[in-house]
Design an enzyme around this catalytic site. Structure first.
Site, PDB file in Angstrom:
ATOM      1  N   THR A   1      12.022  61.216  -0.517  1.00  0.00           N
ATOM      2  CA  THR A   1      10.556  61.314  -0.483  1.00  0.00           C
ATOM      3  C   THR A   1      10.348  63.005  -0.293  1.00  0.00           C
ATOM      4  O   THR A   1      10.924  63.132   0.465  1.00  0.00           O
ATOM      5  CB  THR A   1       9.946  60.699  -0.325  1.00  0.00           C
ATOM      6  OG1 THR A   1       8.452  60.656   0.149  1.00  0.00           O
ATOM      7  CG2 THR A   1      10.085  60.624   1.259  1.00  0.00           C
TER       8      THR A   1
ATOM      9  N   GLU B   1       8.119  54.973   0.043  1.00  0.00           N
ATOM     10  CA  GLU B   1       8.881  53.851   2.139  1.00  0.00           C
ATOM     11  C   GLU B   1       8.875  52.801   2.680  1.00  0.00           C
ATOM     12  O   GLU B   1       8.984  51.931   3.097  1.00  0.00           O
ATOM     13  CB  GLU B   1       8.307  54.760   3.504  1.00  0.00           C
ATOM     14  CG  GLU B   1       8.192  56.530   3.455  1.00  0.00           C
ATOM     15  CD  GLU B   1       7.807  57.452   2.722  1.00  0.00           C
ATOM     16  OE1 GLU B   1       7.122  57.290   1.919  1.00  0.00           O
ATOM     17  OE2 GLU B   1       7.194  58.401   3.043  1.00  0.00           O
TER      18      GLU B   1
ATOM     19  N   LYS C   1      -1.192  65.361  -5.182  1.00  0.00           N
ATOM     20  CA  LYS C   1      -0.151  64.328  -5.815  1.00  0.00           C
ATOM     21  C   LYS C   1      -0.814  64.643  -7.053  1.00  0.00           C
ATOM     22  O   LYS C   1      -1.417  64.398  -8.123  1.00  0.00           O
ATOM     23  CB  LYS C   1      -0.359  62.687  -5.741  1.00  0.00           C
ATOM     24  CG  LYS C   1       0.760  61.342  -5.854  1.00  0.00           C
ATOM     25  CD  LYS C   1       0.818  60.676  -5.639  1.00  0.00           C
ATOM     26  CE  LYS C   1       2.165  60.186  -5.540  1.00  0.00           C
ATOM     27  NZ  LYS C   1       2.369  59.144  -5.240  1.00  0.00           N
TER      28      LYS C   1
ATOM     29  N   TRP D   1       4.434  64.357  -6.066  1.00  0.00           N
ATOM     30  CA  TRP D   1       4.582  64.978  -4.997  1.00  0.00           C
ATOM     31  C   TRP D   1       4.345  66.706  -5.163  1.00  0.00           C
ATOM     32  O   TRP D   1       5.377  67.490  -5.808  1.00  0.00           O
ATOM     33  CB  TRP D   1       5.205  64.745  -4.532  1.00  0.00           C
ATOM     34  CG  TRP D   1       4.464  63.119  -3.217  1.00  0.00           C
ATOM     35  CD1 TRP D   1       5.877  62.690  -3.355  1.00  0.00           C
ATOM     36  CD2 TRP D   1       3.369  62.893  -3.228  1.00  0.00           C
ATOM     37  NE1 TRP D   1       4.679  60.981  -2.759  1.00  0.00           N
ATOM     38  CE2 TRP D   1       3.626  61.854  -2.726  1.00  0.00           C
ATOM     39  CE3 TRP D   1       2.131  63.618  -2.920  1.00  0.00           C
ATOM     40  CZ2 TRP D   1       2.501  60.816  -2.219  1.00  0.00           C
ATOM     41  CZ3 TRP D   1       1.553  62.982  -2.578  1.00  0.00           C
ATOM     42  CH2 TRP D   1       1.289  61.677  -2.030  1.00  0.00           C
TER      43      TRP D   1
HETATM   44  P1  AMP Z   1       4.994  57.833  -3.190  1.00  0.00           P
HETATM   45  O1  AMP Z   1       5.691  57.638  -1.878  1.00  0.00           O
HETATM   46  O2  AMP Z   1       5.254  58.804  -3.876  1.00  0.00           O
HETATM   47  O3  AMP Z   1       5.007  56.521  -4.132  1.00  0.00           O
HETATM   48  O4  AMP Z   1       3.557  58.375  -2.930  1.00  0.00           O
HETATM   49  C1  AMP Z   1       2.443  56.680  -1.882  1.00  0.00           C
HETATM   50  C2  AMP Z   1       1.595  58.108  -1.472  1.00  0.00           C
HETATM   51  O5  AMP Z   1       0.804  57.677  -2.804  1.00  0.00           O
HETATM   52  C3  AMP Z   1       0.341  56.975  -1.123  1.00  0.00           C
HETATM   53  O6  AMP Z   1       0.510  56.924   0.547  1.00  0.00           O
HETATM   54  C4  AMP Z   1      -0.783  57.322  -1.215  1.00  0.00           C
HETATM   55  O7  AMP Z   1      -1.359  58.484  -0.622  1.00  0.00           O
HETATM   56  C5  AMP Z   1      -1.374  57.536  -2.546  1.00  0.00           C
HETATM   57  N1  AMP Z   1      -1.212  56.911  -3.126  1.00  0.00           N
HETATM   58  C6  AMP Z   1      -0.425  55.478  -3.516  1.00  0.00           C
HETATM   59  N2  AMP Z   1      -0.544  54.129  -4.752  1.00  0.00           N
HETATM   60  C7  AMP Z   1      -2.444  54.423  -4.657  1.00  0.00           C
HETATM   61  C8  AMP Z   1      -3.741  54.674  -4.759  1.00  0.00           C
HETATM   62  N3  AMP Z   1      -3.765  53.773  -5.719  1.00  0.00           N
HETATM   63  N4  AMP Z   1      -4.373  54.931  -4.522  1.00  0.00           N
HETATM   64  C9  AMP Z   1      -5.065  56.447  -3.997  1.00  0.00           C
HETATM   65  N5  AMP Z   1      -3.287  56.636  -3.358  1.00  0.00           N
HETATM   66  C10 AMP Z   1      -2.348  55.947  -4.429  1.00  0.00           C
END
Ligand code: AMP
Length: 532
Positions: A174, A321, A430, A435
């Site tokens: 990540t 995570e 994002k 990311w």
């Molecule tokens: P990742 O580890 O790349 O899956 O990203 C996780 C992060 O994506 C979370 O901590 C949020 O900041 C963002 N995220 C994931 N799902 C959502 C959602 N439904 N609405 C807003 N942000 C989200």
């Protein structure tokens, strides 16, 4: 009751019960390949035997650099089944980051799509990968051919490995809020319980009668765990290959009678445009759920799917995570007869936690009350939440001393445990589900001889969810054009990381501790990309 919750146990079940269910995959040449679980699992065993022959042992890491395909699913199941660890590489990363990640994970074997070999060539000299297996046609000398490897595999020589449920099954990296990407390891137990949680009727209700199309890349948290969940419950799986444009996706939804699909908002916004532009052309009557997560699903999109196409969006929140599903937004009974506007408002929230996922929001004053208005940082714990990052020693402030993981997401929690994300504390952007590290961009910008200070923030974008915007203070007496600064960044970052806009200011807002007050900048430039 000491039964081990493991991926081999998932495979055994599917082999005996769901051998005839279909696994469909669209190849790079757009032809569609059809197999059954029986065929896929036979090939999975062959791959396992071949990897053992190559010297892969329990705990060894096997990396993949590949699109979504049947072969990729085979690697997903084969590697953990011989006790090794599946490590999916993000094909959108800069090659320097990929080299770092491969070395950090000590990957021994790489399985790569033929079309991605040029990317591998960019970092191969900096890694110690021992064997490279190519999916596709006629690899050159020095490479192994995936199909030949399977054809020649000695099934009789395959050794069953006694997998412990606490063993590592898979890992992903990540983007760190600061510094290099960080590895997250998933145990067999975590993946099995996550699959269970995902399949339940009050969550996604995935079963044998479903056909699932994840449009989440295979490198992004195991497409939200869906390949494992579908295999466990015998649901059909459809893999889109490299063709992710809206028309290709819409065609696949219709031809394969997909019942559930999952992806980030960017993908669904594209699909929405395609459906709107061709009313009545696509028969999506089989579709029962559109799962949207990874970034906030805009209320306007949820409304459009419902009003114009009769489709309910299920909003999901999760993280690398946590394998990744944390919360899901299904309409509760109490809102069944509520006015559409009230229902819509609810559906735009991130939802309630899955079984065994516990949530709390923390403020500087302590735990936030569940009143739907007090904001705090969301913390989680549960059987599929990581306890630490891979290879990172010493204390890490993302993990609290009492066993919770700090998500970096700012939320409110309603009296019934429904979360709503209001902001992000972590310094990341994002874009289209992937990311971008604002800190890395800032540091690079501040290396420019004319730049005194730079802050990069995430700004909402109608197509990409968010895009980076740079706010720069120049050194006294200097002048510069935005293009000049972007050109300075170009050699060091993937193209899609570069800020769309550079704003010049005389001063950056600061917190009482003297840090850049990014929340103020996010607020100031909130509407900047909305009319692009
Ligand atoms: P990742 O580890 O790349 O899956 O990203 C996780 C992060 O994506 C979370 O901590 C949020 O900041 C963002 N995220 C994931 N799902 C959502 C959602 N439904 N609405 C807003 N942000 C989200």
């Amino acid at each position: 009751m000491d039964y081990q919750l493991s991926i081999p146990a998932i495979v055994r079940r599917t082999e005996t019960l769901f051998g005839d269910r279909a696994v469909v995959s669209r190849r790079p040449d757009r032809t569609v390949g059809r197999s059954s679980y029986a065929e896929v699992l036979e090939r999975t065993k062959r791959l396992g035997a071949a990897l053992q022959r190559l010297g892969i042992r329990r705990g060894d890491r096997v990396a993949t650099l590949a699109w979504a395909s049947q072969q990729h699913l085979e690697v997903y199941l084969a590697v953990p089944s011989i006790g090794a660890v599946l490590h999916t590489l993000n094909l959108r990363l800069h090659h320097d980051d990929l080299a770092y990640i491969v070395n950090d994970a000590s990957d021994r074997v790489l399985v790569v799509d033929e079309s991605l070999l040029p990317l591998y060539e960019k970092f191969r000299a900096h890694t110690a990968i021992e064997r490279v297996v190519v999916i596709g046609s006629s690899p050159g000398p020095g490479y192994l051919d995936y199909e030949a490897l399977l054809a020649e595999a000695d099934l009789a020589g395959r050794r069953d490995v006694d997998v412990d449920e606490q063993d590592a099954a898979a890992m992903c990296y990540t983007s760190g809020t600061t510094g290099r990407p960080k590895g997250v390891v998933y145990s067999h137990r975590a993946i099995v319980l996550h699959s269970f949680g995902q399949g339940m009727v009050d969550t996604l209700g995935i079963g044998e009668r479903d056909t699932v199309l994840p449009i989440v890349p295979m490198f992004h948290v195991n497409p939200w765990g869906l390949p494992f969940t579908c295999t466990l419950f015998g649901a059909g799986q459809v893999f889109p290959g490299p063709h992710l444009d809206p028309k290709s996706i819409a065609d696949l939804l219709v031809s394969e009678r997909v019942t559930l699909r999952a992806g980030v908002p960017t993908v669904w916004l594209g699909l929405l445009q395609e459906l709107d532009a061709h009313p009545g052309e696509y028969d999506l009557s089989r579709l029962r759920a559109v799962v949207v997560g990874g970034s906030a699903a805009p209320a306007s999109m949820i409304r459009a799917f419902k009003e114009r196409h009769g489709l309910d969006v299920v909003h999901a929140w999760g993280m690398t995570e946590m394998a990744p599903l944390g919360t899901l937004c299904n309409l509760p009974t109490s809102l069944r007869d509520a006015p559409p506007e009230v229902q819509l408002q609810y559906r735009a929230r991130q939802g309630t936690p899955l079984p065994f996922v516990e949530i709390r929001a923390t403020t500087e004053q302590g735990p936030a009350p569940w009143d739907g208005s007090t904001m705090g940082e969301l913390e989680v714990r549960g059987p599929w939440v990581a306890r630490q990052y891979y290879n990172v020693d010493g204390p890490d402030d993302r993990f609290t001393p009492d066993g919770w993981f700090r998500t970096g997401d700012i939320v409110t929690i309603s009296s019934r445990g429904c979360i709503e994300l209001t902001d992000r504390a972590k310094d990341l952007v994002k874009s289209g589900g992937e990311w971008i590290s604002s800190v890395a961009l800032e540091n690079a910008l501040m290396g420019h001889p004319k730049v005194a200070e730079a802050a990069v923030v995430a700004v909402p974008h109608p197509r990409w969810d968010e895009r980076p915007l740079a706010v720069v203070v120049l050194k006294p007496g200097q002048s510069a054009l935005p293009d000049e600064l972007v050109a300075f960044l170009e050699p060091h970052f993937a193209k899609w990381w570069l800020p769309d806009t550079v704003e010049f200011v005389t001063e950056l807002p600061r917190t009482s501790a003297g840090k850049f007050k990014k929340s103020a900048l996010r607020e100031r430039y909130r509407g900047r990309y909305m009319n692009v």
